[in-house]
Design a protein around this motif. Structure first.
Motif, PDB file in Angstrom:
ATOM      1  N   VAL A  30      -4.845  -5.039   5.600  1.00  0.00           N
ATOM      2  CA  VAL A  30      -3.596  -5.454   6.251  1.00  0.00           C
ATOM      3  C   VAL A  30      -3.840  -6.670   7.147  1.00  0.00           C
ATOM      4  CG1 VAL A  30      -1.844  -4.779   7.961  1.00  0.00           C
ATOM      5  CG2 VAL A  30      -2.520  -3.178   6.136  1.00  0.00           C
ATOM      6  N   PHE A  31      -4.871  -6.598   7.990  1.00  0.00           N
ATOM      7  CA  PHE A  31      -5.127  -7.692   8.931  1.00  0.00           C
ATOM      8  C   PHE A  31      -5.868  -8.857   8.297  1.00  0.00           C
ATOM      9  CE2 PHE A  31      -4.472  -4.257  12.174  1.00  0.00           C
ATOM     10  CZ  PHE A  31      -3.337  -4.828  12.758  1.00  0.00           C
ATOM     11  N   ALA A  32      -6.359  -8.697   7.088  1.00  0.00           N
ATOM     12  CA  ALA A  32      -6.989  -9.819   6.374  1.00  0.00           C
ATOM     13  C   ALA A  32      -5.958 -10.843   5.942  1.00  0.00           C
ATOM     14  CB  ALA A  32      -7.769  -9.301   5.167  1.00  0.00           C
ATOM     15  N   GLN A  33      -4.682 -10.503   6.080  1.00  0.00           N
ATOM     16  CA  GLN A  33      -3.594 -11.373   5.629  1.00  0.00           C
ATOM     17  C   GLN A  33      -3.322 -12.528   6.570  1.00  0.00           C
ATOM     18  OE1 GLN A  33      -2.450 -10.730   2.527  1.00  0.00           O
ATOM     19  NE2 GLN A  33      -4.034  -9.167   2.695  1.00  0.00           N
TER      20      GLN A  33
ATOM     21  N   LEU B 165      -2.396   9.893   2.014  1.00  0.00           N
ATOM     22  CA  LEU B 165      -2.142   8.445   2.115  1.00  0.00           C
ATOM     23  C   LEU B 165      -2.894   7.888   3.309  1.00  0.00           C
ATOM     24  CD1 LEU B 165      -0.802   5.750   1.485  1.00  0.00           C
ATOM     25  CD2 LEU B 165       1.217   6.532   2.729  1.00  0.00           C
ATOM     26  N   GLU B 166      -3.801   6.952   3.029  1.00  0.00           N
ATOM     27  CA  GLU B 166      -4.518   6.227   4.072  1.00  0.00           C
ATOM     28  C   GLU B 166      -4.266   4.740   3.887  1.00  0.00           C
ATOM     29  OE1 GLU B 166      -8.605   6.981   4.819  1.00  0.00           O
ATOM     30  OE2 GLU B 166      -8.335   9.157   4.852  1.00  0.00           O
ATOM     31  N   ILE B 167      -3.927   4.086   4.972  1.00  0.00           N
ATOM     32  CA  ILE B 167      -3.668   2.645   4.945  1.00  0.00           C
ATOM     33  C   ILE B 167      -4.922   1.921   5.411  1.00  0.00           C
ATOM     34  CG2 ILE B 167      -2.221   0.781   5.841  1.00  0.00           C
ATOM     35  CD1 ILE B 167      -0.730   2.821   4.046  1.00  0.00           C
TER      36      ILE B 167
ATOM     37  N   ARG C 158      -4.565   7.491   8.376  1.00  0.00           N
ATOM     38  CA  ARG C 158      -3.940   8.531   7.559  1.00  0.00           C
ATOM     39  C   ARG C 158      -2.499   8.700   8.045  1.00  0.00           C
ATOM     40  NH1 ARG C 158      -5.782  12.135   4.079  1.00  0.00           N
ATOM     41  NH2 ARG C 158      -7.938  11.754   4.704  1.00  0.00           N
ATOM     42  N   VAL C 159      -1.556   8.578   7.128  1.00  0.00           N
ATOM     43  CA  VAL C 159      -0.140   8.769   7.444  1.00  0.00           C
ATOM     44  C   VAL C 159       0.118  10.267   7.508  1.00  0.00           C
ATOM     45  CG1 VAL C 159       2.226   8.338   6.682  1.00  0.00           C
ATOM     46  CG2 VAL C 159       0.465   6.595   6.317  1.00  0.00           C
TER      47      VAL C 159
ATOM     48  N   GLN D 167       0.826  -1.212   0.000  1.00  0.00           N
ATOM     49  CA  GLN D 167       0.000   0.000   0.000  1.00  0.00           C
ATOM     50  C   GLN D 167       0.864   1.268   0.000  1.00  0.00           C
ATOM     51  OE1 GLN D 167      -3.448   0.262   2.610  1.00  0.00           O
ATOM     52  NE2 GLN D 167      -3.513  -1.972   2.808  1.00  0.00           N
ATOM     53  N   ILE D 168       1.929   1.258   0.795  1.00  0.00           N
ATOM     54  CA  ILE D 168       2.795   2.438   0.868  1.00  0.00           C
ATOM     55  C   ILE D 168       3.584   2.612  -0.422  1.00  0.00           C
ATOM     56  CG2 ILE D 168       4.759   3.469   2.074  1.00  0.00           C
ATOM     57  CD1 ILE D 168       3.667   1.983   4.627  1.00  0.00           C
TER      58      ILE D 168
END
Length: 192
Positions: A188-191, A181-183, A174-175, A51-52
């Motif tokens: 992420v945790f679906a992994q 940029l929003e993560i 939001r970074v 994502q980043i």
């Protein structure tokens, strides 16, 4: 996991002698061997990095996932090999290209993300927290896979990290370094 009880302070010179394929960090002059990350750790790391990295395409900042050497000089060292803080954050974002050399990063990354494992809880929450704060890391995330939580710390004008902002797998974060940029923490945790 701290390994040495010797009184001798370890430095980047010692770090350079460790066997290839082993992951070591030196914090406040003490050596710590890093355990191999679990599959969930790596899956979370890859989703965050993806994502980043997509967002940073064409921008001056760069993302560097572990293993990536970050030297955090404290200002009194006579040369690079005397540095007593050498870490390998799970993710480093660096916007100042002058900090990058053929060995990694010399100086504080703009942002660091650490993904906690059972062996790294104290290190990430206490030792690295203090190192990153003192070095001037602008934003520090601690990701907790089992709890599906993220603590976000931002460096304030007084040189101290803010109280943590807490997020879960239901949030987007939001970074602060980048206005847009929003993560997506659900992805992420679906992994798992």
């Amino acid at each position: 996991m701290r390994l040495s009880k010797e009184e001798k302070p370890y430095t980047y010179a010692d770090y350079l002698t460790y066997p290839e394929g082993e992951r070591w960090e030196i914090m406040n002059g003490a050596p710590y061997m890093q355990a191999a990350p679990a599959p969930i750790h790596q899956a979370i790391l890859m989703e965050l990095a993806k994502q980043i990295a997509v967002y940073l395409t064409g921008k001056p900042c760069r993302i560097y996932p572990a293993p990536f050497c970050v030297r955090l000089p404290q200002g009194y060292e006579k040369n690079d090999i005397e540095v007593k803080n050498v870490v390998e954050p799970d993710i480093s974002i660096i916007c100042d290209k002058s900090k990058i050399d053929d060995k990694g990063c010399n100086g504080a990354p703009d942002m660091v993300i650490e993904i906690i494992s059972p062996a790294s809880i104290k290190t990430d929450r206490v030792i690295k927290f203090n190192l990153y704060e003192k070095a001037g890391v602008q934003e520090y995330w601690i990701v907790e896979p089992e709890q599906r939580m993220v603590s976000v710390f931002q460096l304030q004008k007084n040189g101290r990290f803010s109280r943590p902002e807490m997020y879960t797998d239901e949030d987007s974060i939001r970074v602060s370094l980048f206005a847009d940029l929003e993560i997506d923490m659900g992805a992420v945790f679906a992994q798992r």
